[in-house]
Design an enzyme around this catalytic site. Structure first.
Site, PDB file in Angstrom:
ATOM      1  CG  ASN A 208       2.956 -17.438  13.688  1.00 16.60           C
ATOM      2  OD1 ASN A 208       2.694 -17.952  14.759  1.00 16.60           O
ATOM      3  ND2 ASN A 208       2.143 -16.564  13.085  1.00 16.60           N
ATOM      4  CE  LYS A 337       5.797  -4.194  17.200  1.00 21.23           C
ATOM      5  NZ  LYS A 337       6.330  -5.548  17.209  1.00 21.23           N
TER       6      LYS A 337
HETATM    7  O1  C5P Z   1       3.706  -5.761  14.570  1.00 24.47           O
HETATM    8  P1  C5P Z   1       3.699  -6.943  15.436  1.00 24.47           P
HETATM    9  O2  C5P Z   1       3.192  -8.180  14.742  1.00 24.47           O
HETATM   10  O3  C5P Z   1       4.957  -7.231  16.191  1.00 24.47           O
HETATM   11  O4  C5P Z   1       2.627  -6.556  16.572  1.00 24.47           O
HETATM   12  C1  C5P Z   1       2.225  -7.417  17.543  1.00 24.47           C
HETATM   13  C2  C5P Z   1       0.885  -7.030  18.075  1.00 24.47           C
HETATM   14  O5  C5P Z   1       0.016  -6.633  17.032  1.00 24.47           O
HETATM   15  C3  C5P Z   1       0.201  -8.204  18.735  1.00 24.47           C
HETATM   16  O6  C5P Z   1      -0.623  -7.703  19.757  1.00 24.47           O
HETATM   17  C4  C5P Z   1      -0.619  -8.796  17.593  1.00 24.47           C
HETATM   18  O7  C5P Z   1      -1.723  -9.534  18.086  1.00 24.47           O
HETATM   19  C5  C5P Z   1      -1.035  -7.550  16.847  1.00 24.47           C
HETATM   20  N1  C5P Z   1      -1.214  -7.727  15.396  1.00 24.47           N
HETATM   21  C6  C5P Z   1      -2.459  -7.664  14.838  1.00 24.47           C
HETATM   22  N2  C5P Z   1      -2.626  -7.763  13.482  1.00 24.47           N
HETATM   23  C7  C5P Z   1      -1.567  -7.922  12.661  1.00 24.47           C
HETATM   24  C8  C5P Z   1      -0.271  -8.006  13.217  1.00 24.47           C
HETATM   25  C9  C5P Z   1      -0.131  -7.910  14.587  1.00 24.47           C
HETATM   26  O8  C5P Z   1      -3.433  -7.515  15.587  1.00 24.47           O
HETATM   27  N3  C5P Z   1      -1.748  -8.025  11.359  1.00 24.47           N
END
Ligand code: C5P
Length: 397
Positions: A208, A337
């Site tokens: 990404n 979230k």
């Molecule tokens: O669900 P989303 O990706 O938007 O969530 C963002 C938060 O979750 C961020 O703090 C990211 O570092 C963490 N995250 C994580 N492991 C994942 C996906 C997101 O720690 N697999």
């Protein structure tokens, strides 16, 4: 921060002693004065003349140099500094420190001092991993001695692993933190940063656009407040900060393992843009074009690192901070979230292309806590980092 500070620099006997010469320059560039002490073994690697020329001061070498009344006595020498830096700190010197031995000038100064001490270990990887050295490290930690490094990498002896001395600028940053006596001294904080790379085959991956800029700025700001920072980073565009422990990973699963291994911590900030999905079975060999068209890629879900750590029964950091990069309904989505992932705070931001935030130098965030949503004005990522770090320091106080 180092201007007018007096550093007593003890140079032990190891090949990394050559880096101590650069360290002297870096410390003096920042306005510190450096009084050098060269151990007998150290003098086998760098000459007293180079050391004194760079430090602009006499080099102290032998305990018996100091018997003359006209000279500074070892007690005075050990206490006249604001900070004692030992670089390189050999296994032998650390063993002497841990055992309270005082059979030469360096070890005598270290036993006689009442000023903070920062050591930058450097040794062969097996010597570092030896149970005796690890015991000495535990003792020195308990005695309040600060550590910077060692780093992992190729070693002069041809082996690979932990044992390389920290780079001079990392030692400078650690010296600054040690002298700042910041509010996070004694606190360990874990920070994740950057994107992850999820392999498709040995040459291709899914990634990404995260640059790692915000996570890096947060790690730097926390270290500047005196925190011991473990920085777990995916393959980011920006260089990791100095003075933090850097663990480089590629995939979400690597990051999960590195995070587990880095705990316990007083606080954890999950700024990484972790891929939600990985390829179910990445190919061991490069995928070829076929006449059947595109190969079908099957996905499976990655572990959610933030949620996993937030829900730990045992060893959950006291404060867990997540990020939420959203493109619409930022506050509603980020608040949901925070509940779903069971973290304490969420730093939410709008990453719609029009904001220029993703990959840019500024950020516009809302901090969501159990007290509600707090909108911060748009500011640089470094300022967001400084403000967030100050809030973390207040929460951990
Ligand atoms: O669900 P989303 O990706 O938007 O969530 C963002 C938060 O979750 C961020 O703090 C990211 O570092 C963490 N995250 C994580 N492991 C994942 C996906 C997101 O720690 N697999």
């Amino acid at each position: 921060m180092l201007a007018t500070k007096r550093i007593l620099l003890i140079i032990g006997g190891g090949i990394a002693a050559y880096k101590a010469l650069d360290l002297i320059r870096r410390l003096r560039e920042r306005g510190a004065s450096v009084t050098p002490v060269l151990t007998r073994a150290g003098a086998e690697f760098v000459t007293p003349l180079s050391v004194s020329a760079l430090a602009g001061e006499k080099v102290f070498g032998d305990l018996f140099d100091l018997t003359d009344e006209a000279e500074m006595g070892h007690i005075e020498l050990s206490r006249s500094a604001d900070l004692i830096v030992v670089a390189p700190a050999t296994a032998d010197l650390m063993a002497k420190m841990a055992g309270g031995q005082a059979d030469d000038l360096a070890s005598t100064l270290l036993l006689a001092t009442d000023t903070p001490v920062l050591v930058a270990p450097a040794m062969n990887v097996r010597m570092w991993q030896h149970a005796a050295t690890q015991r000495n490290i535990a003792t020195l930690n308990a005695d309040g001695i600060g550590f910077v490094g060692p780093n992992e990498g190729d070693m002069a002896c041809g082996e690979f692993g932990p044992g390389r001395m920290a780079e001079p600028l990392e030692i400078v940053a650690a010296a600054e933190a040690a002298l700042s006596g910041g509010p996070l001294v004694g606190k360990r904080v874990l920070v994740t940063s950057g994107p992850t790379h999820e392999p498709i085959d040995p040459v291709r991956y899914i990634a990404n656009r995260s640059s790692g800029a915000q996570g890096t700025a947060i790690a730097r700001a926390l270290a500047a407040l005196g925190a011991e920072v473990v920085f777990v980073t995916g393959p980011a565009d920006v260089e990791p900060p100095e003075g933090v422990e850097v663990i480089r990973v590629q995939s979400a699963r690597d990051m999960m393992e590195a995070v587990k291994a880095a705990l316990p911590a007083d606080a954890a900030v999950f700024a990484a843009a972790v891929a939600d999905w990985r390829i179910k079975s990445a190919s061991d060999s490069k995928l070829k074009k076929t006449k059947h068209g595109l190969p079908a890629l099957e996905f499976e879900e990655n572990p959610d690192i933030l949620a996993t750590v937030s829900l730990l029964q045992d060893g959950r950091p006291g404060l867990v901070v997540g990020f939420a990069a959203e493109t619409d309904d930022v506050i509603v989505n980020a608040t949901a979230k925070r509940d779903r992932k069971a973290c304490d705070w969420i730093v939410a931001n709008d990453v719609s292309p029009a904001t220029g935030i993703m990959g840019g130098s500024e950020n516009d965030v809302t901090l969501i806590t159990d007290a509600g949503a707090e909108d911060w004005p748009r500011m640089s990522k470094a300022e967001v980092a400084a403000k967030l770090s100050a809030r973390i320091a207040k929460a951990l106080a």
